[in-house]
Design a protein around this motif. Structure first.
Motif, PDB file in Angstrom:
ATOM      1  N   ALA A  90       9.279  -0.024  -2.019  1.00 18.37           N
ATOM      2  CA  ALA A  90       8.881  -0.932  -0.940  1.00 18.37           C
ATOM      3  C   ALA A  90       8.454  -0.123   0.275  1.00 18.37           C
ATOM      4  O   ALA A  90       9.161   0.791   0.694  1.00 18.37           O
ATOM      5  CB  ALA A  90      10.034  -1.855  -0.581  1.00 18.37           C
ATOM      6  N   ILE A  91       7.291  -0.467   0.819  1.00 17.27           N
ATOM      7  CA  ILE A  91       6.739   0.209   2.002  1.00 17.27           C
ATOM      8  C   ILE A  91       6.661  -0.810   3.136  1.00 17.27           C
ATOM      9  O   ILE A  91       6.185  -1.939   2.935  1.00 17.27           O
ATOM     10  CB  ILE A  91       5.332   0.769   1.720  1.00 17.27           C
ATOM     11  N   ALA A  92       7.105  -0.423   4.312  1.00 20.17           N
ATOM     12  CA  ALA A  92       7.079  -1.329   5.463  1.00 20.17           C
ATOM     13  C   ALA A  92       5.691  -1.938   5.645  1.00 20.17           C
ATOM     14  O   ALA A  92       4.687  -1.223   5.640  1.00 20.17           O
ATOM     15  CB  ALA A  92       7.493  -0.577   6.726  1.00 20.17           C
ATOM     16  N   ASP A  93       5.636  -3.253   5.793  1.00 17.26           N
ATOM     17  CA  ASP A  93       4.363  -3.971   5.940  1.00 17.26           C
ATOM     18  C   ASP A  93       4.028  -4.093   7.425  1.00 17.26           C
ATOM     19  O   ASP A  93       4.243  -5.133   8.045  1.00 17.26           O
ATOM     20  CB  ASP A  93       4.448  -5.345   5.283  1.00 17.26           C
ATOM     21  N   VAL A  94       3.495  -3.021   7.979  1.00 16.71           N
ATOM     22  CA  VAL A  94       3.175  -3.004   9.404  1.00 16.71           C
ATOM     23  C   VAL A  94       2.098  -4.032   9.738  1.00 16.71           C
ATOM     24  O   VAL A  94       2.116  -4.648  10.813  1.00 16.71           O
ATOM     25  CB  VAL A  94       2.741  -1.591   9.830  1.00 16.71           C
ATOM     26  N   ALA A  95       1.169  -4.255   8.804  1.00 14.39           N
ATOM     27  CA  ALA A  95       0.088  -5.216   9.057  1.00 14.39           C
ATOM     28  C   ALA A  95       0.606  -6.633   9.212  1.00 14.39           C
ATOM     29  O   ALA A  95      -0.095  -7.492   9.770  1.00 14.39           O
ATOM     30  CB  ALA A  95      -0.936  -5.153   7.926  1.00 14.39           C
ATOM     31  N   ALA A  96       1.821  -6.923   8.743  1.00 14.67           N
ATOM     32  CA  ALA A  96       2.410  -8.249   8.922  1.00 14.67           C
ATOM     33  C   ALA A  96       2.775  -8.495  10.386  1.00 14.67           C
ATOM     34  O   ALA A  96       2.981  -9.646  10.795  1.00 14.67           O
ATOM     35  CB  ALA A  96       3.639  -8.409   8.042  1.00 14.67           C
ATOM     36  N   LEU A 145       5.195  -4.011   1.380  1.00 12.22           N
ATOM     37  CA  LEU A 145       4.276  -3.833   0.253  1.00 12.22           C
ATOM     38  C   LEU A 145       5.124  -3.285  -0.888  1.00 12.22           C
ATOM     39  O   LEU A 145       5.630  -2.160  -0.804  1.00 12.22           O
ATOM     40  CB  LEU A 145       3.158  -2.855   0.605  1.00 12.22           C
ATOM     41  N   LEU A 146       5.323  -4.095  -1.920  1.00 12.00           N
ATOM     42  CA  LEU A 146       6.229  -3.737  -3.000  1.00 12.00           C
ATOM     43  C   LEU A 146       5.442  -3.200  -4.193  1.00 12.00           C
ATOM     44  O   LEU A 146       4.718  -3.938  -4.863  1.00 12.00           O
ATOM     45  CB  LEU A 146       7.067  -4.941  -3.415  1.00 12.00           C
TER      46      LEU A 146
END
Length: 480
Positions: A90-96, A145-146
């Motif tokens: 899992a990667i941090a979803d900064v675009a959210a 982002l999984l």
């Protein structure tokens, strides 16, 4: 990759803080975030764009340095029925949280990447996002982002997918704890598999001719009213954790290449002259490098806890110069597109809280995995990204160089006039009486000049410290 990771601990902080503050001003580093950026970040932290998929039942865990709060990645590792492994990353979803064209976005493009100094960092995003709402801290449901990457029994990717999902990390570990649990046999399988998968990926890296540098962390502390310098050698768990990130970056590059649009992290093969210089450095540091042994094989044989090997590993990072970002569209994949150190196509996509390009790479991968066009805001930003990232890298490299010089000057400031044993590791082409020496103790690399005869490249030399003043003058030596 930085030449040195520097931490200043204990009482050593006090006399360095003023010089470090002055350095931030001298280098014109970003300070506090503007009020508009903070206000927009506060609003976004309360109402991120929610993903459609809920994966909060997946028991993810994080592995980071002690005290870290800007957590970009969390993982879950499992065995696949019938053999092989499944990696959830899992990667941090900064675009959210970041609105394209908004205040936070514009400030991120100005900062480009988080900067690290011995006394703290200059973050890419406001703390309410990077250390709060967007960070994959345990016990909280967070957009991410999984990635799901299935590997065969040898660690090679079989299938790759990525989607937006709501995730919840269950546990937070540091590298020492992971190493201790694995070594003692007390790690649960998802953690224990980090060793198994990491070793398989290291073996594949070696087969490709790639290399991951185990660069030690440099620590300066105050002891008995003077400074001492020490290295902390990376643990095997550090490298195993890095292999999961490298795996994801390689799979991301494959996705983008298949889609015909993306941004790659590229590095040309080192020129012969750079390798020849490293051979001189190896000789000077008494590192045995037989001519039939490749650079990659040599580096894998080194022990970063050995002072000479640690010094040589620092020098090895010079071969990483020339790394950059290459954008391609319309299926026009650049050639060569390989990152020489990875020995494969590769991209940066696993640290969006700390690096601007990763947010865009993530969006490109989401689009490629779903078989759709990337968002317009991504397409519009792509052409300028390589130069933006190059600008950020130049600033980060400058910060690193100045910090190393400052810390080394602080280490030596009370020893002006003393004589040290050193090795000559480089000589200036047009002035052989000027060059670079590597001290035996402490592990300092500095300029030497003032002699009347050519320096003996690759040989030992007694040198006298002529100046060292943190914040004013870098360490300088002359032949003794």
């Amino acid at each position: 990759m930085p030449r040195r990771h520097i931490r200043v601990t204990g009482a050593a902080e006090a006399p360095l803080r003023a010089a470090l503050r002055a350095l931030r001003t001298e280098l014109d580093l970003p300070g506090a975030f503007p009020a508009a950026v903070l206000a927009e970040a506060e609003t976004a932290a309360k109402a991120p764009r929610p993903p459609d998929h809920d994966a909060t039942d997946l028991p993810l865990f994080t592995v980071d340095p002690p005290g870290s709060t800007d957590l970009d990645q969390a993982m879950h590792l499992a065995r696949r029925p019938g053999g092989g492994y499944r990696v959830h990353y899992a990667i941090a979803d900064v675009a959210a949280f970041v609105t394209p064209g908004g205040a936070v976005d514009a400030e991120a493009h100005r900062r480009v990447q988080t900067l690290y100094l011995p006394d703290g960092r200059v973050p890419l995003h406001p703390a309410v996002l990077s250390e709060g709402a967007a960070s994959l801290l345990p016990g909280r449901a967070v957009p991410a982002l999984l990635w799901r990457i299935d590997l065969d029994a040898h660690g090679r990717p079989v299938t790759t997918g990525v989607r937006r999902a709501l995730v919840r990390s269950r546990a937070r570990f540091d590298y020492a704890e992971v190493q201790r649990r694995i070594d003692s046999g007390t790690a649960e399988e998802p953690v224990a598999l980090l060793r198994d998968i990491g070793r398989l990926r290291e073996r594949l890296e070696a087969e490709r001719g790639g290399i991951s540098l185990a660069v030690p962390e440099q620590e300066i502390v105050q002891r008995d009213h003077s400074y001492a310098l020490a290295y902390r050698a990376p643990r095997p768990a550090d490298a195993w954790n890095a292999q999961i990130s490298l795996l994801t970056g390689a799979c991301a590059a494959d996705l983008m290449i298949a889609a015909g649009i993306g941004v790659l992290r590229t590095l040309p093969t080192a020129p012969d002259g750079a390798v020849a210089r490293l051979r001189r450095s190896a000789h000077a540091l008494d590192v045995d490098w037989p001519h039939h042994v490749s650079y990659a094989a040599l580096v894998r044989s080194l022990d970063p806890s050995d002072t000479r090997h640690a010094a040589f590993l620092q020098d090895c990072t010079t071969l990483l110069r020339g790394a950059g970002y290459t954008v391609f569209t319309g299926g026009n994949v650049p050639s060569p597109a390989v990152h020489a150190a990875v020995a494969d196509e590769y991209t940066h996509c696993t640290a969006p809280l700390r690096r601007l390009v990763d947010r865009y790479a993530g969006e490109l991968c989401l689009a490629a995995a779903a078989g759709r066009e990337p968002p317009e805001w991504v397409l519009a930003a792509l052409p300028a990204l390589p130069e933006e990232m190059a600008r950020g890298s130049r600033r980060a490299n400058g910060v690193e160089r100045e910090c190393v010089d400052l810390v080394e000057a602080a280490l030596l400031k009370d020893r002006v006039g003393e004589v040290f044993d050193a090795y000559v590791v480089d000589v200036k082409d047009n002035d052989p009486a000027v060059g670079t020496v590597h001290l035996e103790d402490p592990a300092v690399v500095a300029r030497v000049e003032g002699g009347t005869t050519p320096l003996p490249l690759g040989e030992r030399l007694r040198v006298r410290l002529t100046r060292a003043d943190p914040g004013t003058a870098k360490a300088l030596f002359e032949p003794a």
